[in-house]
Design an enzyme around this catalytic site. Sequence first.
Site, PDB file in Angstrom:
ATOM      1  N   SER A  11       0.855  -1.183   0.000  1.00 19.32           N
ATOM      2  CA  SER A  11       0.000   0.000   0.000  1.00 19.32           C
ATOM      3  C   SER A  11       0.891   1.233   0.000  1.00 19.32           C
ATOM      4  O   SER A  11       1.749   1.381   0.873  1.00 19.32           O
ATOM      5  CB  SER A  11      -0.899  -0.010   1.237  1.00 19.32           C
ATOM      6  OG  SER A  11      -1.731   1.124   1.253  1.00 19.32           O
ATOM      7  N   ALA A  12       0.696   2.084  -0.988  1.00 16.79           N
ATOM      8  CA  ALA A  12       1.516   3.291  -1.120  1.00 16.79           C
ATOM      9  C   ALA A  12       0.632   4.525  -0.986  1.00 16.79           C
ATOM     10  O   ALA A  12      -0.560   4.431  -0.708  1.00 16.79           O
ATOM     11  CB  ALA A  12       2.258   3.281  -2.448  1.00 16.79           C
ATOM     12  N   SER A  13       1.211   5.686  -1.223  1.00 15.63           N
ATOM     13  CA  SER A  13       0.506   6.940  -0.969  1.00 15.63           C
ATOM     14  C   SER A  13      -0.627   7.195  -1.953  1.00 15.63           C
ATOM     15  O   SER A  13      -1.627   7.822  -1.612  1.00 15.63           O
ATOM     16  CB  SER A  13       1.492   8.107  -1.022  1.00 15.63           C
ATOM     17  OG  SER A  13       2.182   8.106  -2.258  1.00 15.63           O
ATOM     18  N   ILE A  14      -0.488   6.699  -3.190  1.00 16.47           N
ATOM     19  CA  ILE A  14      -1.486   6.965  -4.228  1.00 16.47           C
ATOM     20  C   ILE A  14      -2.424   5.783  -4.429  1.00 16.47           C
ATOM     21  O   ILE A  14      -3.613   5.955  -4.679  1.00 16.47           O
ATOM     22  CB  ILE A  14      -0.786   7.291  -5.571  1.00 16.47           C
ATOM     23  CG1 ILE A  14       0.091   8.534  -5.418  1.00 16.47           C
ATOM     24  CG2 ILE A  14      -1.791   7.471  -6.689  1.00 16.47           C
ATOM     25  CD1 ILE A  14      -0.658   9.812  -5.181  1.00 16.47           C
ATOM     26  N   ALA A  15      -1.921   4.571  -4.330  1.00 16.30           N
ATOM     27  CA  ALA A  15      -2.703   3.387  -4.658  1.00 16.30           C
ATOM     28  C   ALA A  15      -2.221   2.209  -3.823  1.00 16.30           C
ATOM     29  O   ALA A  15      -1.209   2.287  -3.119  1.00 16.30           O
ATOM     30  CB  ALA A  15      -2.572   3.071  -6.141  1.00 16.30           C
ATOM     31  N   GLN A  16      -2.975   1.092  -3.901  1.00 14.28           N
ATOM     32  CA  GLN A  16      -2.530  -0.143  -3.284  1.00 14.28           C
ATOM     33  C   GLN A  16      -2.668  -1.287  -4.285  1.00 14.28           C
ATOM     34  O   GLN A  16      -3.371  -1.167  -5.291  1.00 14.28           O
ATOM     35  CB  GLN A  16      -3.286  -0.444  -1.991  1.00 14.28           C
ATOM     36  CG  GLN A  16      -4.754  -0.763  -2.128  1.00 14.28           C
ATOM     37  CD  GLN A  16      -5.415  -0.865  -0.758  1.00 14.28           C
ATOM     38  OE1 GLN A  16      -5.061  -0.166   0.188  1.00 14.28           O
ATOM     39  NE2 GLN A  16      -6.414  -1.737  -0.640  1.00 14.28           N
ATOM     40  N   ASP A  58      10.714   7.927 -10.693  1.00 16.90           N
ATOM     41  CA  ASP A  58      10.295   7.638  -9.314  1.00 16.90           C
ATOM     42  C   ASP A  58      11.007   6.377  -8.833  1.00 16.90           C
ATOM     43  O   ASP A  58      10.387   5.442  -8.343  1.00 16.90           O
ATOM     44  CB  ASP A  58       8.779   7.462  -9.259  1.00 16.90           C
ATOM     45  CG  ASP A  58       8.229   7.601  -7.840  1.00 16.90           C
ATOM     46  OD1 ASP A  58       8.951   8.123  -6.971  1.00 16.90           O
ATOM     47  OD2 ASP A  58       7.090   7.164  -7.600  1.00 16.90           O
ATOM     48  N   LYS A  89      -3.661  -3.019  -9.393  1.00 13.07           N
ATOM     49  CA  LYS A  89      -3.372  -1.748  -8.738  1.00 13.07           C
ATOM     50  C   LYS A  89      -4.639  -0.890  -8.734  1.00 13.07           C
ATOM     51  O   LYS A  89      -5.278  -0.707  -9.781  1.00 13.07           O
ATOM     52  CB  LYS A  89      -2.242  -1.023  -9.469  1.00 13.07           C
ATOM     53  CG  LYS A  89      -1.763   0.233  -8.771  1.00 13.07           C
ATOM     54  CD  LYS A  89      -0.492   0.776  -9.420  1.00 13.07           C
ATOM     55  CE  LYS A  89       0.053   1.963  -8.659  1.00 13.07           C
ATOM     56  NZ  LYS A  89       1.333   2.453  -9.224  1.00 13.07           N
TER      57      LYS A  89
END
Length: 550
Positions: free
Chosen positions: A130-135, A290, A155
Site C-alpha cells: 500500500s503506497a501513498s497513491i494506490a494499493q 520515481d 493496482k
Amino acid sequence: MANLWRLWKILFIFTKYRLDSLVPVEQLPLSLRIALWLAPWRLNPVPSKLSRGARLRLALEALGPIFVKFGQILSTRPDLIPDDIVSELRRLQDNVPPFDNNQAIAMIEDQLGKKISELFSEFSTEPLASASIAQVHAARLPQDSEHGDQEVVVKVVRPSIENTIERDLQLLELMARLLVKYSADARRLKPLEVVEDYRHTIYGELNLQIEASNATQLKRNFEGSDSLYMPEVFWEYTRSKVMVSERIYGIPVADIPELNAQNTDMKLLAERGVEIFFTQVFRDSFFHADMHPGNIFVSRENPSSPQYIAIDCGIVGTLTEEDQHYLAMNLLAFFNQDYHQVAQLHIDSGWVPPTTKVHEFAASIRSVCEPIFDKPLAEISFGQVLIQLFSTARRFNMEVQPQLVLLQKTLLNIEGLGRQLYPQLDLWTTAKPYLERWMRDRFGPKAAFTELKRQLPGWIEKAPQIPGLVHGALSRLNHMDENQQALQSELTQLRLELEKQSQKKRHHILGSLTTGLGLFLWWQAFVLGLPEIAGLSLAGVGLLWLLIKS
C-alpha cells in the site's frame, strides 16, 4: 478556508510529533532561535516512546500523499540523512496504511464492469503493498482467458485521493506565490513553475492508463536487455483507476542481506543502475522518475549478472535535444574539471543571464569544486556537489529549470540507491565513459551519416520543387527591399514633419511669451505711471512674430 484549515492541520501535526526537535537550531539566525524557544508547543513534551525517525514518518503519513512522496525521496539519501531516520522513512515506500478492502473491490468492479469472481479466478483481499497513491492486490486470471492461468497484480487508486491532493497543491501554490512576492531568492527558484510541473506529474500518476502506457514504452525500450525488465501490462483489464499487470518475484533492492545471501554481484548491480539511468536519459529521452527502493527489485535469476525489475511508472521525465546536449556537455566538462566550459555552457543554455561574466562564474565554480575533487572519487557525493553549486550560482541569478527538476531528483535517487548497494560506487567513473560514447555516437561521423540517410528521402522528394522555392524566395526578397525602401522614405518624411511641427511649436511659444511679457510690462507701466512704449513695443514684436510664423 480549506487552505487555512489544511495549514492549521500541518501546524498541528508538526507540534504533535514535535518535529521542531529535528531542526538544527544552532544553525538558525538568533531571531528564529528565540522564536522557536518561546513557541507554545514546547510545553508539549517530545514523545519518549517514538524515535525521531518514527515521529517524522508518522507525521508525513498523517499529512498525506504529497508529504509521503517527499519522505520517499529523503529515504534514498543515507549520505545526507542520519541512518536511524532513513531506516524509518524506507517504510513509507510500500507500507502506508491500506484503505478498506471493500472500497478496493467496489472500485475494481465499477471500472471493469464485472464482478471480481468473473474477472479473476483468485483475488487476495489483503493488499500486497500500500503506497501513498494506490494499493496493490494479488490475483490470477481465469484459465480460459487470453493470457491463461497468469499470476497478476491489480493496482487500485485510493478513493477520493484527488480532493486531498488538490487541497495540498493549492496550499503549495499559495506558499509559492508568497515566496515570489516577498523573496528575490525564491523568484530565481521559479516556485510557481515547479508547483505547476508537480501538479501535472502527480495528476498523471493518478491516471493508471498513463502509467500503463509509460510501462509499455519502457518495456519496448529495454526489450531483450540484461539490465532491466519491465512487467507486462494487460490492457484489457486496465482503466484510469485500475491497472492489471504481470506479477514479478524479485528481491527488494533495499534488502541487502538477501541480495548478499544469493551472492549478487553488488558492484555490477550498482553500476548497471547508473547505466540504466543514463541510457534512459540520453538514448531514449524517456526515464523512470520515481526510482525509490520501493519501486525497484532485483531478479533472483543469475546473481552474477543481476537484472533490475522496475514497477510503478506513474512519473516519467523527458528532455529536449537541446537540454540533452547541454546536460551531457556540462557533465563531461564537470568530470574533466573544466570550469570555464561549465560556466560558458550555463550561459549558452540560458540557465544564467547572458550578461554573466564567464571568468567570475568559472572562478566561483572552481572554488566550490576543487576542495571536493581533492577527496577520493568514491567519497564524492553528487548530491552535495549540486547543493553547493546551487548556493554559489545564486549570486549569478541562476534560475531553476523546471524541465530538469525531475532529472535532478532521479539522479540523486540513483546515487543514493547505488551507494546503498555498493558504498564504493564511483558515479563519476561509471558515467563518464557512457557520456563520452554518447557524444561520439550523437555528433560523430557515424551519426552524421545516419542523419543524412534519414533526411535524404525527404530531400529527394522535395528536390523538384527547390528551383521554384528559390525563385519565390528571391522574388520575396526583392519585394522586401522595395517595401523596405518605401517604409524608409515614409519614416524620413514623418521625421521631417515632426521636426517642422516641433519648430513651429517653439516659434509659437516664443511669440506668445514675447507678447505676454510686453503686455505685462505695459500693464506695470500703466499701474506705476511709467512710459508705456517699451511694453507695447515688445507686445507688438511678439504679435508680429506670431503672424509671420503662422
